[in-house]
Design an enzyme around this catalytic site. Structure first.
Site, PDB file in Angstrom:
ATOM      1  N   TYR A  55       0.966  -1.082   0.212  1.00  0.00           N
ATOM      2  CA  TYR A  55       0.101   0.029   0.505  1.00  0.00           C
ATOM      3  C   TYR A  55       0.740   1.428  -0.152  1.00  0.00           C
ATOM      4  O   TYR A  55       0.743   1.800  -0.863  1.00  0.00           O
ATOM      5  CB  TYR A  55      -1.108  -0.152   0.947  1.00  0.00           C
TER       6      TYR A  55
ATOM      7  N   GLU B 101       4.664   2.056  -0.806  1.00  0.00           N
ATOM      8  CA  GLU B 101       5.013   1.661  -1.809  1.00  0.00           C
ATOM      9  C   GLU B 101       4.344   1.967  -2.381  1.00  0.00           C
ATOM     10  O   GLU B 101       4.933   2.808  -3.440  1.00  0.00           O
ATOM     11  CB  GLU B 101       5.791   0.618  -1.855  1.00  0.00           C
TER      12      GLU B 101
ATOM     13  N   ASP C  90       3.560  -0.493  13.092  1.00  0.00           N
ATOM     14  CA  ASP C  90       2.225   0.255  13.579  1.00  0.00           C
ATOM     15  C   ASP C  90       2.520   1.342  13.995  1.00  0.00           C
ATOM     16  O   ASP C  90       3.178   2.359  14.657  1.00  0.00           O
ATOM     17  CB  ASP C  90       1.137  -0.044  14.546  1.00  0.00           C
TER      18      ASP C  90
HETATM   19  N1  NAD Z   1      -9.745   5.723   4.233  1.00  0.00           N
HETATM   20  C1  NAD Z   1      -9.507   6.610   4.052  1.00  0.00           C
HETATM   21  O1  NAD Z   1      -9.671   7.153   5.937  1.00  0.00           O
HETATM   22  C2  NAD Z   1      -7.996   6.311   4.064  1.00  0.00           C
HETATM   23  C3  NAD Z   1      -6.770   7.473   4.127  1.00  0.00           C
HETATM   24  C4  NAD Z   1      -5.940   7.768   3.242  1.00  0.00           C
HETATM   25  C5  NAD Z   1      -6.425   6.993   1.411  1.00  0.00           C
HETATM   26  N2  NAD Z   1      -7.278   6.904   1.402  1.00  0.00           N
HETATM   27  C6  NAD Z   1      -7.394   6.295   0.163  1.00  0.00           C
HETATM   28  O2  NAD Z   1      -8.411   7.424  -0.380  1.00  0.00           O
HETATM   29  C7  NAD Z   1      -9.550   6.405  -1.957  1.00  0.00           C
HETATM   30  C8  NAD Z   1     -10.466   5.349  -1.051  1.00  0.00           C
HETATM   31  O3  NAD Z   1     -10.517   4.540  -0.233  1.00  0.00           O
HETATM   32  P1  NAD Z   1     -11.514   3.755   0.696  1.00  0.00           P
HETATM   33  O4  NAD Z   1     -11.800   4.623   1.823  1.00  0.00           O
HETATM   34  O5  NAD Z   1     -13.432   4.471   0.467  1.00  0.00           O
HETATM   35  O6  NAD Z   1     -11.592   2.499   0.236  1.00  0.00           O
HETATM   36  P2  NAD Z   1     -12.284   1.477   0.206  1.00  0.00           P
HETATM   37  O7  NAD Z   1     -11.926  -0.077  -0.449  1.00  0.00           O
HETATM   38  O8  NAD Z   1     -13.882   1.971  -0.124  1.00  0.00           O
HETATM   39  O9  NAD Z   1     -12.755   2.058  -1.761  1.00  0.00           O
HETATM   40  C9  NAD Z   1     -12.116   2.300  -2.956  1.00  0.00           C
HETATM   41  C10 NAD Z   1     -12.413   1.039  -3.703  1.00  0.00           C
HETATM   42  O10 NAD Z   1     -11.544   0.749  -5.103  1.00  0.00           O
HETATM   43  C11 NAD Z   1     -12.665  -0.518  -5.893  1.00  0.00           C
HETATM   44  N3  NAD Z   1     -10.901  -0.970  -6.360  1.00  0.00           N
HETATM   45  C12 NAD Z   1     -10.188  -1.940  -5.250  1.00  0.00           C
HETATM   46  N4  NAD Z   1      -9.230  -1.567  -6.811  1.00  0.00           N
HETATM   47  C13 NAD Z   1      -9.668  -1.885  -8.023  1.00  0.00           C
HETATM   48  C14 NAD Z   1      -9.175  -1.473  -9.434  1.00  0.00           C
HETATM   49  N5  NAD Z   1      -8.015  -2.077  -9.993  1.00  0.00           N
HETATM   50  N6  NAD Z   1      -9.989  -1.051 -10.016  1.00  0.00           N
HETATM   51  C15 NAD Z   1     -11.580  -0.785  -9.816  1.00  0.00           C
HETATM   52  N7  NAD Z   1     -11.689  -0.153  -8.852  1.00  0.00           N
HETATM   53  C16 NAD Z   1     -10.506  -0.834  -7.822  1.00  0.00           C
HETATM   54  C17 NAD Z   1     -12.909  -0.957  -4.743  1.00  0.00           C
HETATM   55  O11 NAD Z   1     -13.841  -2.250  -4.962  1.00  0.00           O
HETATM   56  C18 NAD Z   1     -13.446   0.550  -3.715  1.00  0.00           C
HETATM   57  O12 NAD Z   1     -15.224   0.610  -4.395  1.00  0.00           O
HETATM   58  C19 NAD Z   1      -8.188   4.613  -1.812  1.00  0.00           C
HETATM   59  O13 NAD Z   1      -7.335   5.443  -2.140  1.00  0.00           O
HETATM   60  C20 NAD Z   1      -7.318   5.014  -0.530  1.00  0.00           C
HETATM   61  O14 NAD Z   1      -5.879   4.679  -0.612  1.00  0.00           O
HETATM   62  C21 NAD Z   1      -8.227   6.231   2.148  1.00  0.00           C
END
Ligand code: NAD
Length: 314
Positions: A148, A150, A276
């Protein structure tokens, strides 16, 4: 009508972003392979003529996007919770590397403005506190979180390349812990864990002594920040931390959730997982100055809404 593409739009944050964009009069195309997301998150939108769901994988060429003339591309597709990205480690590494490259190419071909959803995890276990966008991080490239952390770092690097080599109008947001309705129940994140344990009157699990701190941003605040990062003047080529700078000890969060749910659950302590981070808090000065953004929803208010959501799932 301006057209926005949201990858990962069936996920927790992406679905709220789709709601916001449709509400503001955009035509929205959501691309999601439903790896960790769900069409249930799109219930409000699926019949809306200004919303289109495409089941597709960002790591593959997406034929259905041909001729759609996208103006704004928000790339959020990636598993995000530690539970998900451990189970889907290879998919996670590829969604943020190959997937980001594909979406950058799509943005370039459409002359669209681009936004990459990066993460506070790129700071690793930070030695600088709170973290400013200028901090380079303290990250392990060869461990369980590396798929994740990297791959997000690579996503940032390849976005930089597209900005400087191709003059793409792109920006990056680094999202800090976000919570709210539509978070998966069993995603292993601390807010969902505690609320669901409390509602079931099961012990609340704390890893370590609970003295590690986290900050929690409510999802409506976050998607407003994402919107401003895309649409405010002068954001091209920039990175913004988006999160809530209020810092909580995990033990205090557990107590707060017990109080808000009225639960009699005990608190139990387990060993800290590998790598962590001990502290995490965004410095959001840059977002305040350039985007005029800061979180508005208090932790109590946000937790109450999230608790109601989880009660509704029972
Ligand atoms: N929730 C948090 O606190 C948080 C913190 C930091 C970064 N983010 C970033 O925000 C974004 C959304 O996170 P989230 O919490 O909504 O996660 P989530 O898992 O609920 O949503 C991610 C979505 O991406 C889709 N997905 C994954 N791989 C895919 C692919 N190859 N092609 C198409 N769709 C794909 C999944 O099906 C899912 O619907 C991510 O990029 C995550 O890294 C979230």
């Amino acid at each position: 009508m301006k057209k926005a593409l949201v990858t990962g739009g069936a996920g927790f944050i992406g679905s709220h972003l789709c709601d916001l964009l449709v509400g503001k009069g955009f035509e929205v195309v959501c691309v999601d392979n439903l790896l960790t997301g769900s069409k249930k998150n799109l219930e409000n939108l699926i019949k809306n003529p200004n919303f289109k769901f495409l089941k597709a994988d960002v790591t593959q060429p997406i034929k259905q996007l041909a001729g759609r003339q996208i103006n704004f591309l928000f790339h959020l597709a990636s598993p995000a919770s530690p539970v998900d990205y451990q189970i889907h480690s290879e998919e996670t590494a590829l969604a943020n590397s190959l997937g980001t490259l594909n979406m950058l190419k799509t943005a370039l071909a459409n002359k669209a403005k681009f936004l990459f959803a990066s993460t506070s995890e790129i700071y690793g276990d930070p030695k600088e506190h709170p973290q400013k966008e200028t901090y380079w991080g303290n990250v392990n490239s060869f461990g369980p979180r590396a798929c994740y952390d990297e791959s997000k770092r690579f996503g940032e690097a390849i976005t930089y390349v597209y900005i400087h080599k191709y003059n793409l109008d792109a920006r990056i947001i680094r999202i800090f812990n976000t919570y709210g309705p539509r978070m998966q129940k069993d995603d292993g994140r601390v807010v969902s864990n505690f609320i669901n344990q409390a509602l079931l009157e099961k012990p609340l699990t704390i890893y370590g002594e609970g003295k590690q701190t986290r900050s929690f941003c409510f999802v409506s605040d976050l998607v407003n920040g994402i919107f401003r990062a895309m649409f405010s003047e002068g954001t091209g080529g920039k990175i913004f931390n988006l999160g809530n700078p209020e810092e909580y000890k995990i033990i205090d969060l557990a107590k707060k959730i017990k109080k808000l749910t009225g639960s009699k659950s005990k608190v139990v302590f387990k060993p800290l997982p590998k790598d962590d981070p001990k502290q995490r808090r965004p410095d959001i000065t840059k977002a305040k100055n350039i985007l005029g953004w800061e979180p508005k929803v208090s932790v109590d208010e946000g937790l109450k809404k999230t608790i109601e959501y989880y009660k509704g799932l029972r």
